[in-house]
Design an enzyme around this catalytic site. Structure first.
Site, short mmCIF file in Angstrom:
data_model
loop_
_atom_site.label_atom_id
_atom_site.label_comp_id
_atom_site.label_asym_id
_atom_site.label_seq_id
_atom_site.Cartn_x
_atom_site.Cartn_y
_atom_site.Cartn_z
N ASP A 298 0.85 -1.18 0.00
CA ASP A 298 0.00 0.00 0.00
C ASP A 298 0.89 1.23 0.00
O ASP A 298 1.66 1.46 0.94
CB ASP A 298 -0.90 -0.04 1.24
N CYS A 370 -4.24 10.16 -14.59
CA CYS A 370 -4.90 10.17 -15.90
C CYS A 370 -6.31 10.74 -15.74
O CYS A 370 -7.27 10.28 -16.33
CB CYS A 370 -4.93 8.78 -16.54
#
Length: 437
Positions: A298, A370
């Site tokens: 993580d 993105c």
């Protein structure tokens, strides 16, 4: 040559099943499409992708037309029929498939336990065939209302262009791993039309779609499939071979392999929180004969995987709404929800702050997404810079995109690429202090 399965599945039925997974179970086509393509004949694999992506690309337009043709909406238990009708209507409205073939094949797929619906499907699609023009307003953007509202707020002048570009078919863009000129010659020798992408160091755009596994040099690792906007990440970070590098949220590995292409002797750690996605990272590294320390971890909790040695450079491709790549992944329009954005913004800020402690003084961190939503991009960076005294933004002089409050924003279609955001930060040391903003 691609192998044909012993019993090839019907591509329309497979498309219907994939669409059911997206609409009713929130499954991503990134996970479901490739396995389904292996179940149908090689000649049908492009058709399968077209049916899935095309139906999703025009989903809201097709739903509007269906709602006008139906006397009452489908019940939840008949969502499969709604999706089947949408798949049939897409073929009639947006493909060169003979219309009556599309109609007949759609009717054939009607579930045996719902034979009553055959007449309904046949009648609705025949009415659509008889109409030269659809009954709905096709000028409306094919986006969910919540996203229309957000884009209009963030990009009022560019909204029409963004909506149009998000509904286009994305070009097939490669990153040459060998010499770009040499690879262009290989493509030309194979009668494949392609051209260099001017604003990248190694980008090549093909004029038509292809099965990339059949392109020259695939097995030998001569290229990687990667959008031209995404190729800018490693170029901006510009790593060196003696550096310790971190590629955070690395899957599927395109940027990982690009960093190693630019700095082959660097010590690179690639992390991602999803084990299944890390398989793609390892596959790409193996095909290109590259080596990295691949860890399932993580990014917001470096204490669980970090060895304590600070990095010279970090590439953080943060988890985001992916609203800049809808033309490439049209299922995003249906999988993403407005309520997701606040959660993503909080996660991005948490990861950015956590990784900052793993960066050396004088080191650089490239934050990218993105996404085209400002709350995930320049507003996120404004908050970070205001709270982090040892962070300084470095200027970016990119040949594409537009300057944001912080960093540079590329919108979908800019010079043929996807929507991307970049901001380059430096960690100050030796008594320096960051901007007081």
């Amino acid at each position: 040559m691609p192998k044909t399965p012993a019993t090839a599945a019907n591509p329309r039925k497979l498309a219907w099943q994939i669409l059911l997974g997206v609409i009713t179970h929130g499954q991503s086509t990134a996970q479901s499409l490739a396995p389904a393509q292996q179940r149908c004949a090689p000649k049908d694999r492009a058709l399968l992708q077209q049916l899935v992506f095309g139906t999703l690309r025009h989903w809201f337009e097709l739903q509007a037309e269906l709602s006008q043709r139906l006397s009452k909406p489908f019940k939840n238990k008949d969502r499969d029929l709604q999706i089947l009708l949408t798949l049939g209507l897409y073929q009639i409205r947006h493909t060169r498939i003979p219309a009556h073939a599309a109609l007949n094949e759609t009717v054939k797929l009607c579930p045996p336990n719902k034979r009553w619906a055959k007449g309904l499907i046949n009648a609705l699609l025949r009415r659509a065939l008889d109409d030269n023009e659809p009954s709905n307003d096709q000028t409306k953007p094919d986006l969910p209302e919540w996203l229309v509202t957000r884009i209009q707020h963030d990009w009022p002048e560019q909204f029409v262009s963004i909506a149009q570009q998000s509904n286009q078919i994305a070009p097939l863009t490669l990153r040459a791993v060998i010499s770009r000129d040499s690879f262009l010659h290989q493509l030309a020798d194979a009668s494949i039309e392609a051209q260099a992408v001017a604003h990248t160091q190694a980008g090549i755009q093909l004029q038509q779609g292809h099965d990339v596994t059949q392109l020259p040099g695939y097995t030998a690792g001569a290229f990687v499939v990667q959008d031209s906007a995404a190729q800018l990440a490693a170029e901006i970070l510009s790593p060196h071979s003696e550096q310790r590098l971190l590629d955070a949220c690395a899957a599927p590995g395109g940027k990982t392999t690009h960093l190693l292409q630019l700095a082959p002797n660097a010590t690179l750690t690639a992390i991602d929180s999803e084990p299944s996605r890390l398989e793609r990272v390892n596959e790409n590294l193996a095909r290109l004969k590259q080596t990295a320390n691949v860890i399932c971890g993580d990014a917001s909790k470096p204490e669980q995987w970090w060895d304590g040695a600070q990095f010279d450079a970090i590439l953080l491709d943060a988890p985001c709404s992916a609203t800049g790549v809808i033309r490439r992944h049209p299922d995003i329009k249906l999988l993403r929800r407005d309520s997701d954005i606040e959660t993503l913004v909080a996660l991005q800020g948490k990861i950015l702050s956590a990784l900052w402690s793993t960066l050396k003084p004088g080191g650089r961190l490239l934050y990218c997404t993105c996404s085209i939503l400002r709350c995930e991009n320049d507003q996120q960076l404004a908050n970070f810079l205001a709270s982090q005294a040892d962070a300084r933004e470095l200027p970016l002089d990119l040949p594409v995109g537009q300057a944001a409050q912080h960093g540079v924003q590329l919108l979908p279609g800019d010079s043929g690429g996807d929507g991307f955001y970049y901001c380059l930060l430096e960690k100050l040391g030796g008594g320096e202090s960051g901007p007081q903003t």
